[in-house]
Structure formats: C-alpha cells, structure tokens
Design a protein around this motif. Structure first.
Motif, PDB file in Angstrom:
ATOM      1  N   SER A  85      51.006  57.188  42.927  1.00 33.62           N
ATOM      2  CA  SER A  85      52.089  56.694  42.355  1.00 33.62           C
ATOM      3  C   SER A  85      52.094  55.196  41.770  1.00 33.62           C
ATOM      4  N   HIS A  86      50.758  54.513  42.033  1.00 31.15           N
ATOM      5  CA  HIS A  86      50.745  53.366  41.600  1.00 31.15           C
ATOM      6  C   HIS A  86      49.988  53.060  40.153  1.00 31.15           C
ATOM      7  N   VAL A  87      50.478  52.622  39.422  1.00 30.98           N
ATOM      8  CA  VAL A  87      49.965  52.355  38.073  1.00 30.98           C
ATOM      9  C   VAL A  87      48.887  51.683  38.000  1.00 30.98           C
ATOM     10  N   ASP A  88      48.631  50.614  38.662  1.00 30.58           N
ATOM     11  CA  ASP A  88      47.438  49.800  38.803  1.00 30.58           C
ATOM     12  C   ASP A  88      46.374  50.578  39.628  1.00 30.58           C
ATOM     13  N   PRO A 190      54.036  48.569  50.088  1.00 27.11           N
ATOM     14  CA  PRO A 190      54.055  46.935  49.816  1.00 27.11           C
ATOM     15  C   PRO A 190      53.218  46.781  48.518  1.00 27.11           C
ATOM     16  N   GLU A 191      52.665  47.695  47.975  1.00 25.46           N
ATOM     17  CA  GLU A 191      51.741  47.373  46.677  1.00 25.46           C
ATOM     18  C   GLU A 191      52.637  47.186  45.630  1.00 25.46           C
ATOM     19  N   LYS A 192      53.999  47.676  45.458  1.00 23.87           N
ATOM     20  CA  LYS A 192      54.734  47.525  44.447  1.00 23.87           C
ATOM     21  C   LYS A 192      55.662  46.290  44.205  1.00 23.87           C
ATOM     22  N   PRO A 195      58.799  44.813  47.097  1.00 23.91           N
ATOM     23  CA  PRO A 195      58.158  44.872  48.383  1.00 23.91           C
ATOM     24  C   PRO A 195      57.063  43.490  48.283  1.00 23.91           C
ATOM     25  N   LEU A 196      56.179  43.791  47.396  1.00 19.54           N
ATOM     26  CA  LEU A 196      55.077  42.714  47.395  1.00 19.54           C
ATOM     27  C   LEU A 196      55.520  41.455  47.337  1.00 19.54           C
ATOM     28  N   MET A 197      56.546  40.984  46.551  1.00 19.13           N
ATOM     29  CA  MET A 197      57.123  39.691  46.375  1.00 19.13           C
ATOM     30  C   MET A 197      57.800  39.155  47.631  1.00 19.13           C
ATOM     31  N   ILE A 198      58.526  40.117  48.425  1.00 14.04           N
ATOM     32  CA  ILE A 198      59.292  39.935  49.742  1.00 14.04           C
ATOM     33  C   ILE A 198      58.166  39.345  50.332  1.00 14.04           C
ATOM     34  N   PRO A 208      52.331  37.208  42.698  1.00 18.40           N
ATOM     35  CA  PRO A 208      51.384  37.343  41.374  1.00 18.40           C
ATOM     36  C   PRO A 208      52.093  37.831  40.208  1.00 18.40           C
ATOM     37  N   VAL A 209      52.728  37.346  39.358  1.00 18.76           N
ATOM     38  CA  VAL A 209      53.367  37.811  38.379  1.00 18.76           C
ATOM     39  C   VAL A 209      52.503  38.105  37.034  1.00 18.76           C
ATOM     40  N   TYR A 210      52.471  39.410  36.715  1.00 18.60           N
ATOM     41  CA  TYR A 210      51.384  39.511  35.553  1.00 18.60           C
ATOM     42  C   TYR A 210      51.972  39.249  34.169  1.00 18.60           C
ATOM     43  N   ARG A 251      64.285  41.446  34.066  1.00 19.25           N
ATOM     44  CA  ARG A 251      62.910  41.025  33.739  1.00 19.25           C
ATOM     45  C   ARG A 251      62.111  40.718  35.152  1.00 19.25           C
ATOM     46  N   ASN A 252      60.807  41.034  35.118  1.00 20.89           N
ATOM     47  CA  ASN A 252      60.080  40.783  36.230  1.00 20.89           C
ATOM     48  C   ASN A 252      60.267  39.264  36.699  1.00 20.89           C
ATOM     49  N   ILE A 253      60.077  38.337  35.895  1.00 19.57           N
ATOM     50  CA  ILE A 253      60.303  37.146  36.467  1.00 19.57           C
ATOM     51  C   ILE A 253      61.720  36.805  37.049  1.00 19.57           C
ATOM     52  N   ARG A 282      59.084  47.709  28.228  1.00 20.25           N
ATOM     53  CA  ARG A 282      60.353  47.700  28.619  1.00 20.25           C
ATOM     54  C   ARG A 282      60.808  49.238  29.030  1.00 20.25           C
ATOM     55  N   TYR A 283      61.322  49.526  30.128  1.00 22.17           N
ATOM     56  CA  TYR A 283      62.040  51.093  30.538  1.00 22.17           C
ATOM     57  C   TYR A 283      63.447  50.832  30.230  1.00 22.17           C
ATOM     58  N   ALA A 284      63.999  51.811  29.618  1.00 22.89           N
ATOM     59  CA  ALA A 284      65.499  51.714  29.742  1.00 22.89           C
ATOM     60  C   ALA A 284      66.097  53.142  29.593  1.00 22.89           C
TER      61      ALA A 284
HETATM   62  O1  TDX Z   1      51.883  42.226  41.848  1.00 23.24           O
HETATM   63  C1  TDX Z   1      52.578  42.802  40.827  1.00 23.24           C
HETATM   64  N1  TDX Z   1      53.010  41.751  39.809  1.00 23.24           N
HETATM   65  C2  TDX Z   1      53.603  42.198  38.431  1.00 23.24           C
HETATM   66  O2  TDX Z   1      54.127  41.264  37.683  1.00 23.24           O
HETATM   67  C3  TDX Z   1      52.934  44.018  40.669  1.00 23.24           C
HETATM   68  C4  TDX Z   1      52.700  44.998  41.798  1.00 23.24           C
HETATM   69  C5  TDX Z   1      53.833  44.330  39.829  1.00 23.24           C
HETATM   70  N2  TDX Z   1      53.894  43.562  38.540  1.00 23.24           N
HETATM   71  C6  TDX Z   1      54.947  44.108  37.321  1.00 23.24           C
HETATM   72  C7  TDX Z   1      54.476  45.286  36.627  1.00 23.24           C
HETATM   73  C8  TDX Z   1      55.697  45.784  36.336  1.00 23.24           C
HETATM   74  O3  TDX Z   1      55.875  45.486  35.137  1.00 23.24           O
HETATM   75  O4  TDX Z   1      56.002  44.411  37.962  1.00 23.24           O
HETATM   76  C9  TDX Z   1      56.681  45.462  37.117  1.00 23.24           C
HETATM   77  C10 TDX Z   1      57.001  46.567  38.430  1.00 23.24           C
HETATM   78  O5  TDX Z   1      55.483  47.033  38.619  1.00 23.24           O
HETATM   79  P1  TDX Z   1      55.550  48.228  39.777  1.00 23.24           P
HETATM   80  O6  TDX Z   1      55.983  48.019  41.119  1.00 23.24           O
HETATM   81  O7  TDX Z   1      54.094  48.451  40.090  1.00 23.24           O
HETATM   82  O8  TDX Z   1      56.176  49.465  39.245  1.00 23.24           O
HETATM   83  P2  TDX Z   1      55.826  50.206  37.755  1.00 23.24           P
HETATM   84  O9  TDX Z   1      54.396  49.970  37.114  1.00 23.24           O
HETATM   85  O10 TDX Z   1      57.129  49.740  36.915  1.00 23.24           O
HETATM   86  O11 TDX Z   1      55.856  51.753  38.088  1.00 23.24           O
HETATM   87  C11 TDX Z   1      57.110  51.924  39.055  1.00 23.24           C
HETATM   88  O12 TDX Z   1      58.174  52.703  38.426  1.00 23.24           O
HETATM   89  C12 TDX Z   1      57.911  54.042  37.889  1.00 23.24           C
HETATM   90  C13 TDX Z   1      56.276  53.137  40.151  1.00 23.24           C
HETATM   91  O13 TDX Z   1      55.376  52.417  40.699  1.00 23.24           O
HETATM   92  C14 TDX Z   1      56.150  54.551  39.465  1.00 23.24           C
HETATM   93  O14 TDX Z   1      55.598  55.215  40.719  1.00 23.24           O
HETATM   94  C15 TDX Z   1      57.408  54.942  38.895  1.00 23.24           C
HETATM   95  O15 TDX Z   1      57.059  56.115  37.963  1.00 23.24           O
END
Ligand code: TDX
Ligand code: NAD
Length: 345
Positions: A85-88, A190-192, A195-198, A208-210, A251-253, A282-284
C-alpha cells in the motif's frame, strides 16, 4: 454469514474487522493475512479469542492455501484489503506491488468463482484517477473520471480494478469496488504521513515534508471508510464502483503544522526534503453516488478525528515502538537518510 477479510492485520483491514465484529455479531469473520512488514498480529490481539473470529496466515497469491481456506470456511462475502500500500515503496521496487495487488486479486476471484460467493468486494483507492490540478478546486473525482495512474502502486490498484470489472462482465462474478481517499486513524503504519509526523515529532526528530508540502489529500477517518464498505457489501449494486471521501482537503504542510501545534512541538522541526517522484498534486473525491444510493456520509470531523488519532498514538506507544524498532529503521534510513534537505523559503 461468513465474511473473509484479507489484509485484516493491516491498518484499514483491522479497523474493518473490529467494525464488523461489533456491528454484525452473528457473522463469522475470517481474516487472512500474510503478515508482511505492514501486518501486525498484535493489532488483532483483542479479538483473537473471540469465537466469531478466525485468523489464518496465508498469502493471497498462494492458490492452494486460498482454495483450502475457501473449502473450509465457504465464505459468503470476500472483502479484499490485502495489498502492498505504500507509494514510496512502489517507486523503489514495483514488482511485489504487481504480484500482490493484481495476481493476488485474481487468485481470490478464481476461488470465488470455484466455490461460489454472494459478493466479492475490492478495496481500491482514489489514486487510480491520477491527480487534479491545484488551481481547479472545482474539479473532483467521480466514478466516471478516467483511470490515469501515476505510480507503480496506483497502476497496480487500477490493474486490479479492471480485472475485477472484467470478472463481473465475463463470468458474472457479483463484485463491487470502493475507491476511497486517504484514511487516518488508529493502527496506521508509521511509514505514512500522519503517523510518521506524530512519531517523529514526539521524538523531536526532523519532520520530512516532500517538496514544498503544497500537495493536497482528502482525509477520511478510518471508521467512516469501514462503514462505507459495510454498506456497499450489504446494499451496494453489483458491478458498481463507489467513491468514498469526506470533502476534507488539506495541504500536507498544514497537517504537519497542526500536528506540531497539538503536540506542543516547534515548527522548526519541519524539514523540506526532495520531492516524491511523480508526486500527485491533489486528490478530491465526489461522494455523491454513495450518499444518494446508500445514504452514506462521513461522521467524524477532521478536528475530532486528528485529536483522537494523536491521543491513540500517545496511548499506544507499545504498538508503534515495537514496529519502529525493527526493520523499519533500515527502511527509514534508506528512504530519508539520503534525501537532501531543500532550502527553506
Ligand atoms: O514522509 C513523508 N513526507 C511527505 O511529505 C510521507 C510519508 C509523505 N509525504 C506526503 C506525500 C503525500 O503527498 O504526504 C502525502 C501523503 O503521503 P502517504 O501517507 O504516503 O499517502 P499517499 O501517497 O497519499 O497514499 C495513501 O492514500 C491512498 C495510502 O498510502 C494509499 O495506500 C492510498 O491508496
Ligand atoms: P496496510 O499496508 O496497512 O495493510 C496491508 C495488509 O495486507 C497488511 O496486513 C499485510 O500484511 C497484508 N498483505 C500484504 N500482502 C499480502 C498478501 N500477499 N497476502 C495476504 N496479505 C497481504 O494497508 P492499508 O492502508 O490498510 O490499506 C488496505 C487497503 O486499502 C489496500 O488495498 C489499499 O490499497 C487500500 N486503500 C488504502 C488507503 C489509505 O489511505 N491507507 C486509502 C484507500 C484505499
């Protein structure tokens, strides 16, 4: 009724197991999970002794094991959460995503055809629609939005969706599909992002904000997703796709800043790092169909859901400390250790 839940030791699957045992006490819930890095048996500890629950460790790609399980349990309904399930991770190593997410789906549906079921439900994602531009807030994903994927993860989920619809048209398998937006809540790995930020903030580690963090996600509390799937498997129309989302774009930030504020941590922990490759902007989701047909609406407001989630991570340190002490360390080092910080501004 017997309901087979795949991937029930993961984030959403476990929440769905708890939901079903609570709301359908006369049903039997059989959970099949391979227990990959993302599956945790400790998550299911509270239901292991419940006579209405059975856990089976198996890979959904293992045809023999899956057929044996169908023979034993004769499930009426199958709900497939099991996935990479993890995009990265999919960007680093796509192969296992294609295997589990597409071929695993095929194995499950072949077993459904062989043994007979009343419903096969595929848990899909809004990521199959690709992304929307930031400057068009009037646009939303509907069920008619063309499939247009960005990552190996979303491509594998889209491939599975097409296969599910093909099994319906070709073999008449009674299927439904839900495409949900980003979930958050208890037991989120915790990779998502959330939870990662918490967890990092609690340890005063960099957040780490992308890129600039302007990417928008549409967040839904996990229990609202579970209620939607419950409704779809019982009342949804066979052969249909239902989008699930709560009109909660952030927004992520802003999410990361909110987590800092709630935990009393300084925003100086925020570190902008190299962007995700192919990063969706963006997803909506437009949830009109599931609202009109099944009366579904999200019940948890983001302000309440994020507080509940933070409280859960504070109260359940054992759960995540065990996870991050293992192979997660080398994952984190690989993904973030070599990611260059970006200049702020
Ligand atoms: O360390 C990070 N820094 C960061 O900026 C991580 C892990 C993510 N991000 C960003 C990337 C995304 O824009 O945060 C946003 C959310 O990232 P994820 O938590 O990895 O989720 P996302 O890529 O949006 O995918 C999630 O939603 C759709 C789920 O992991 C998928 O399984 C689901 O299908
Ligand atoms: P997760 O990674 O937390 O859990 C996945 C579970 O599947 C784990 O328990 C893992 O052990 C299991 N699994 C993996 N490969 C398996 C295999 N080959 N056989 C058996 N079990 C296997 O994922 P999640 O976030 O709970 O997502 C569940 C489903 O929901 C996925 O299909 C995902 O695509 C979808 N989805 C997730 C989100 C989200 O925001 N997390 C949003 C929309 C849709």
């Amino acid at each position: 009724m017997t309901i087979l839940v795949t991937g029930g030791a993961g984030f959403i699957g476990s929440n769905f197991v708890f939901h079903m045992l609570e709301h359908h006490p006369s049903d039997k819930i059989v959970c099949v999970d391979k227990l990959t890095y993302a599956g945790n048996l400790s998550t299911l500890r509270s239901v292991m002794e419940n006579p209405a629950f059975r856990f089976v460790r198996a890979d959904i790609c293992d045809r023999t094991a899956i057929c044996r399980l169908f023979e034993e349990e004769k499930p009426d309904i199958v709900v497939n959460f099991a996935a990479e399930s993890h995009v990265d991770r999919s960007i680093e190593d796509p192969g296992i995503f294609l295997t589990t997410n597409i071929l695993g789906t095929q194995v499950l549906m072949d077993a459904c055809r062989k043994y007979g079921i009343t419903r096969y439900h595929q848990v899909s994602t809004d990521e199959v629609y690709g992304d929307l531009p930031l400057d068009r807030p009037d646009l939303f994903f509907t069920e008619e939005t063309p499939i247009h994927t960005s990552s190996p993860y979303s491509s594998s989920k889209a491939g599975a969706d097409l296969l599910v619809l093909a099994y319906h048209r070709t073999y008449g398998l009674p299927v439904t599909i839900s495409r949900c937006s980003n979930n958050y809540g208890p037991y989120h790995f915790p990779e998502k992002l959330i939870p990662l930020m918490i967890i990092n903030a609690l340890a005063d580690k960099p957040l780490p904000v992308y890129g600039e963090g302007l990417n928008v996600r549409d967040w839904l509390y996990v229990e609202d997703h579970c209620r939607a799937i419950d409704l779809i498997i019982h009342e949804g129309r066979v052969g249909e796709v239902y989008n699930v989302g709560g009109h909660n774009e952030m927004r992520n930030i802003d999410i990361v800043k909110l987590i800092c504020e709630k935990l009393g941590k300084p925003e100086s922990l925020i570190t902008h790092v190299a962007d995700r490759k192919g990063h969706d902007m963006r997803y909506a989701i437009d949830p009109t169909k599931i609202h009109n047909e099944l009366g579904w609406l999200p019940e948890t407001k983001f302000a309440d859901g994020i507080q509940k989630t933070i409280d859960w991570y504070l109260a359940n340190r054992d759960w995540w400390e065990e996870i991050i002490s293992g192979e997660y360390q080398s994952y984190y080092e690989k993904m973030y250790g070599e990611r260059d910080p970006l200049p702020v501004g």
